[in-house]
Design a protein around this motif. Structure first.
Motif, PDB file in Angstrom:
ATOM      1  N   LYS A 179       2.629   6.737  -6.874  1.00 15.49           N
ATOM      2  CA  LYS A 179       1.632   7.752  -7.291  1.00 15.49           C
ATOM      3  C   LYS A 179       2.182   9.158  -7.027  1.00 15.49           C
ATOM      4  O   LYS A 179       2.040  10.056  -7.848  1.00 15.49           O
ATOM      5  CB  LYS A 179       0.319   7.585  -6.516  1.00 15.49           C
ATOM      6  CG  LYS A 179      -0.707   6.611  -7.051  1.00 15.49           C
ATOM      7  CD  LYS A 179      -1.126   6.801  -8.475  1.00 15.49           C
ATOM      8  CE  LYS A 179      -1.817   8.098  -8.831  1.00 15.49           C
ATOM      9  NZ  LYS A 179      -2.037   8.185 -10.316  1.00 15.49           N
ATOM     10  N   LEU A 180       2.806   9.339  -5.852  1.00 13.60           N
ATOM     11  CA  LEU A 180       3.380  10.656  -5.537  1.00 13.60           C
ATOM     12  C   LEU A 180       4.447  11.057  -6.553  1.00 13.60           C
ATOM     13  O   LEU A 180       4.700  12.248  -6.760  1.00 13.60           O
ATOM     14  CB  LEU A 180       3.990  10.647  -4.124  1.00 13.60           C
ATOM     15  CG  LEU A 180       2.978  10.657  -2.967  1.00 13.60           C
ATOM     16  CD1 LEU A 180       3.660  10.346  -1.636  1.00 13.60           C
ATOM     17  CD2 LEU A 180       2.280  12.004  -2.900  1.00 13.60           C
ATOM     18  N   SER A 230       0.831  -1.205   0.000  1.00 16.10           N
ATOM     19  CA  SER A 230       0.000   0.000   0.000  1.00 16.10           C
ATOM     20  C   SER A 230       0.866   1.257   0.000  1.00 16.10           C
ATOM     21  O   SER A 230       0.559   2.245  -0.673  1.00 16.10           O
ATOM     22  CB  SER A 230      -0.945   0.011   1.216  1.00 16.10           C
ATOM     23  OG  SER A 230      -0.198   0.054   2.413  1.00 16.10           O
ATOM     24  N   LEU A 288      -6.793   4.175  -1.482  1.00 24.37           N
ATOM     25  CA  LEU A 288      -5.359   4.458  -1.633  1.00 24.37           C
ATOM     26  C   LEU A 288      -5.052   5.293  -2.872  1.00 24.37           C
ATOM     27  O   LEU A 288      -3.957   5.835  -2.984  1.00 24.37           O
ATOM     28  CB  LEU A 288      -4.555   3.151  -1.675  1.00 24.37           C
ATOM     29  CG  LEU A 288      -4.668   2.240  -0.439  1.00 24.37           C
ATOM     30  CD1 LEU A 288      -3.820   0.977  -0.630  1.00 24.37           C
ATOM     31  CD2 LEU A 288      -4.239   2.978   0.832  1.00 24.37           C
ATOM     32  N   GLY A 289      -5.988   5.322  -3.825  1.00 26.98           N
ATOM     33  CA  GLY A 289      -5.794   6.179  -4.990  1.00 26.98           C
ATOM     34  C   GLY A 289      -4.978   5.570  -6.116  1.00 26.98           C
ATOM     35  O   GLY A 289      -4.491   6.299  -6.989  1.00 26.98           O
ATOM     36  N   PHE A 290      -4.809   4.225  -6.123  1.00 23.94           N
ATOM     37  CA  PHE A 290      -4.140   3.604  -7.273  1.00 23.94           C
ATOM     38  C   PHE A 290      -5.045   3.816  -8.493  1.00 23.94           C
ATOM     39  O   PHE A 290      -6.260   3.971  -8.368  1.00 23.94           O
ATOM     40  CB  PHE A 290      -3.966   2.093  -7.053  1.00 23.94           C
ATOM     41  CG  PHE A 290      -2.915   1.675  -6.052  1.00 23.94           C
ATOM     42  CD1 PHE A 290      -2.606   2.445  -4.941  1.00 23.94           C
ATOM     43  CD2 PHE A 290      -2.237   0.476  -6.209  1.00 23.94           C
ATOM     44  CE1 PHE A 290      -1.653   2.030  -4.016  1.00 23.94           C
ATOM     45  CE2 PHE A 290      -1.283   0.051  -5.296  1.00 23.94           C
ATOM     46  CZ  PHE A 290      -0.984   0.830  -4.195  1.00 23.94           C
ATOM     47  N   LYS A 305      -1.105  12.607   2.408  1.00 25.99           N
ATOM     48  CA  LYS A 305      -0.726  12.068   1.100  1.00 25.99           C
ATOM     49  C   LYS A 305      -0.474  10.567   1.156  1.00 25.99           C
ATOM     50  O   LYS A 305      -0.249   9.936   0.125  1.00 25.99           O
ATOM     51  CB  LYS A 305       0.542  12.762   0.600  1.00 25.99           C
ATOM     52  CG  LYS A 305       0.358  14.248   0.310  1.00 25.99           C
ATOM     53  CD  LYS A 305       1.678  14.841  -0.125  1.00 25.99           C
ATOM     54  CE  LYS A 305       1.526  16.310  -0.471  1.00 25.99           C
ATOM     55  NZ  LYS A 305       2.823  16.950  -0.664  1.00 25.99           N
ATOM     56  N   LEU A 306      -0.441  10.029   2.351  1.00 25.94           N
ATOM     57  CA  LEU A 306      -0.138   8.604   2.524  1.00 25.94           C
ATOM     58  C   LEU A 306      -1.176   8.009   3.464  1.00 25.94           C
ATOM     59  O   LEU A 306      -1.181   8.313   4.653  1.00 25.94           O
ATOM     60  CB  LEU A 306       1.267   8.491   3.148  1.00 25.94           C
ATOM     61  CG  LEU A 306       2.189   7.358   2.764  1.00 25.94           C
ATOM     62  CD1 LEU A 306       2.280   7.173   1.265  1.00 25.94           C
ATOM     63  CD2 LEU A 306       3.568   7.610   3.348  1.00 25.94           C
ATOM     64  N   LYS A 307      -2.068   7.191   2.927  1.00 28.69           N
ATOM     65  CA  LYS A 307      -3.106   6.587   3.776  1.00 28.69           C
ATOM     66  C   LYS A 307      -2.577   5.280   4.343  1.00 28.69           C
ATOM     67  O   LYS A 307      -1.847   4.545   3.667  1.00 28.69           O
ATOM     68  CB  LYS A 307      -4.345   6.310   2.932  1.00 28.69           C
ATOM     69  CG  LYS A 307      -4.917   7.559   2.267  1.00 28.69           C
ATOM     70  CD  LYS A 307      -6.382   7.739   2.672  1.00 28.69           C
ATOM     71  CE  LYS A 307      -6.921   9.083   2.239  1.00 28.69           C
ATOM     72  NZ  LYS A 307      -7.235   9.178   0.820  1.00 28.69           N
ATOM     73  N   TRP A 322       4.627  12.904   4.679  1.00 28.65           N
ATOM     74  CA  TRP A 322       3.580  12.579   3.711  1.00 28.65           C
ATOM     75  C   TRP A 322       2.294  12.161   4.421  1.00 28.65           C
ATOM     76  O   TRP A 322       1.199  12.567   4.050  1.00 28.65           O
ATOM     77  CB  TRP A 322       4.034  11.431   2.794  1.00 28.65           C
ATOM     78  CG  TRP A 322       4.956  11.830   1.681  1.00 28.65           C
ATOM     79  CD1 TRP A 322       5.012  13.045   1.064  1.00 28.65           C
ATOM     80  CD2 TRP A 322       5.949  11.007   1.047  1.00 28.65           C
ATOM     81  NE1 TRP A 322       5.979  13.021   0.076  1.00 28.65           N
ATOM     82  CE2 TRP A 322       6.562  11.796   0.039  1.00 28.65           C
ATOM     83  CE3 TRP A 322       6.388   9.689   1.215  1.00 28.65           C
ATOM     84  CZ2 TRP A 322       7.581  11.300  -0.791  1.00 28.65           C
ATOM     85  CZ3 TRP A 322       7.385   9.199   0.395  1.00 28.65           C
ATOM     86  CH2 TRP A 322       7.973   9.996  -0.589  1.00 28.65           C
ATOM     87  N   HIS A 323       2.477  11.369   5.474  1.00 27.74           N
ATOM     88  CA  HIS A 323       1.310  10.885   6.222  1.00 27.74           C
ATOM     89  C   HIS A 323       0.565  12.044   6.870  1.00 27.74           C
ATOM     90  O   HIS A 323      -0.665  12.155   6.769  1.00 27.74           O
ATOM     91  CB  HIS A 323       1.778   9.861   7.261  1.00 27.74           C
ATOM     92  CG  HIS A 323       0.665   9.296   8.086  1.00 27.74           C
ATOM     93  ND1 HIS A 323      -0.521   8.861   7.545  1.00 27.74           N
ATOM     94  CD2 HIS A 323       0.560   9.082   9.424  1.00 27.74           C
ATOM     95  CE1 HIS A 323      -1.311   8.422   8.503  1.00 27.74           C
ATOM     96  NE2 HIS A 323      -0.682   8.555   9.641  1.00 27.74           N
ATOM     97  N   GLN A 382       1.516   3.975  -3.190  1.00 26.72           N
ATOM     98  CA  GLN A 382       1.209   5.404  -2.980  1.00 26.72           C
ATOM     99  C   GLN A 382       2.440   6.274  -3.246  1.00 26.72           C
ATOM    100  O   GLN A 382       2.322   7.396  -3.746  1.00 26.72           O
ATOM    101  CB  GLN A 382       0.689   5.625  -1.566  1.00 26.72           C
ATOM    102  CG  GLN A 382      -0.716   5.046  -1.338  1.00 26.72           C
ATOM    103  CD  GLN A 382      -1.193   5.310   0.090  1.00 26.72           C
ATOM    104  OE1 GLN A 382      -1.784   6.345   0.377  1.00 26.72           O
ATOM    105  NE2 GLN A 382      -0.924   4.386   0.996  1.00 26.72           N
TER     106      GLN A 382
END
Ligand code: NDP
Length: 334
Positions: free
Chosen positions: A168-169, A161, A191-193, A299-301, A294-295, A165
């Motif tokens: 993605k960033l 995960s 998660l935004g994949f 930006k980081l789930k 990031w968390h 992410q």
């Protein structure tokens, strides 16, 4: 304070998935605290896939466990007694004390945890070993460039995960592979994949091809076996494959078949590189700083799967990792 230190030790080398008889519970004396030391009460034990292969009597990156050895593992604990000025009572620490309720530490052997950064158990996940693994596997080994296609297996889990992410960033087209529709939904919606392929759906090759029509530049390998063979056939020229884990074989009772499609490494000039997180020990603070930032910025789930039942809630909790039973970073409340 409990007068005894409860420990879980390996009784014998398992055959396949672990069963209760592979372990023994020992009630050891509470260790005494010497000058410069502190006594830690473990609060959370990290359950990680490596624990099962560590129980096999085979050559690995560390010595295998012998019957009678304490089960190893990262923990988060609290200092409850101290003769070390730099570790006062109440300090939260990350340790490698293993499957026991208590243990002795020194400042040099622990990571002091900043409670403001996240939940104490997150120091075992995104702000700990699995987060750092994803960080280095992706950024130091795979080095994805914006616009590239990145595939990550065990995509809903602790390492996958975060690895996805991070890609993605970095502006990549990121595809997860996970088991079942619920996990795939989580990977895309939470998660935004860009996409997630359910490897249990029976059409891995064609589903992956549909999700990655331009081929795959980076494959973050967590699983091995048939999934590796399928992904290999869709790799682009000069693709990179950090080999982080091979969980599909961790409970094998005979030597698994090797990859059938290794010729693609030659024809597509791929780089496959093994990754062991210990090799990056000196860069852990830097990785945790970046992951934490990031968390904090949203930006980081992360998802933690915190189980209860105490230190002796084995082996069922460990087996969840190999049966798709966990939903996120698996942690046992001690
Ligand atoms: P996860 O949180 O991802 O949990 C394990 C997941 O693996 C399961 O939930 C399941 O997800 C998937 N899985 C289990 N068996 C299979 C199978 N036969 N085929 C496909 N998927 C399977 O665990 P971690 O994030 O802690 O670990 C992921 C990988 O990273 C492991 O291989 C581990 O060994 C490796 N790792 C390596 C490190 C290193 O230094 N090299 C450090 C930390 C981890 P699903 O439901 O999607 O099937």
């Amino acid at each position: 304070m409990s007068a005894r230190n409860l420990q879980v030790r390996m009784k014998r080398h398992p055959n396949g998935m672990v069963v209760e008889d592979d372990f023994s519970i020992v009630e050891a004396d509470m260790p005494s605290v010497e000058p410069g030391q502190a006594l830690v009460r473990n609060l959370f034990l990290s359950l990680d896939p490596y624990m099962r292969p560590r129980m096999d009597p085979v050559r690995s990156y560390v010595d295998p466990l012998k019957p009678g050895d304490l089960m190893p593992g990262a923990t988060v604990g609290e200092v409850i007694d101290s003769k070390a000025e730099d570790l006062p009572k109440g300090t939260l620490v990350g340790t490698f004390l293993g499957w026991q309720t208590h243990g002795i530490v020194t400042k040099a052997g622990v990571r002091v945890i900043d409670r403001a950064l996240g939940s104490p158990s997150s120091a075992l996940g995104v702000l700990g070993m699995t987060g750092v693994t994803a960080h280095y596997g992706m950024l130091a080994l795979a080095k994805p460039k914006a616009g590239e296609t990145v595939v990550v297996t065990a995509a809903s889990g602790a390492v996958g995960s975060i690895a996805g992410q991070i890609a993605k960033l970095k502006g990549c087209h990121v595809i997860g592979i996970a088991g079942g529709p619920a996990k795939c939904r989580y990977v895309v919606e939470e998660l935004g994949f860009d996409a997630c392929v359910d490897y249990k759906g029976g059409n891995l090759a064609s589903d992956l091809n549909a999700a990655a029509p331009n081929g795959i530049d980076v494959y973050f390998e967590n699983v091995g076996g048939e999934i590796l063979d399928t992904v290999l056939l869709q790799m682009n020229i000069f693709g990179r494959i950090p080999v982080c884990g091979l969980i599909s074989a961790y409970n094998a009772t005979s030597v698994p078949e090797g990859p059938k499609n290794l010729r693609v490494v030659l024809t597509q000039r791929l780089t496959m590189q093994g990754l062991i997180v210990f090799d990056w020990a000196d860069r852990v603070p830097e990785a945790i700083r970046e992951l934490g930032a990031w968390h904090k910025a949203g930006k980081l789930k992360i998802r933690e799967d915190v189980r209860t039942g105490g230190i002796d809630a084995y082996p069922d909790v460990l087996n969840l990792l190999y049966t798709s039973g966990n939903n996120g970073k698996l942690v046992l409340k001690v």
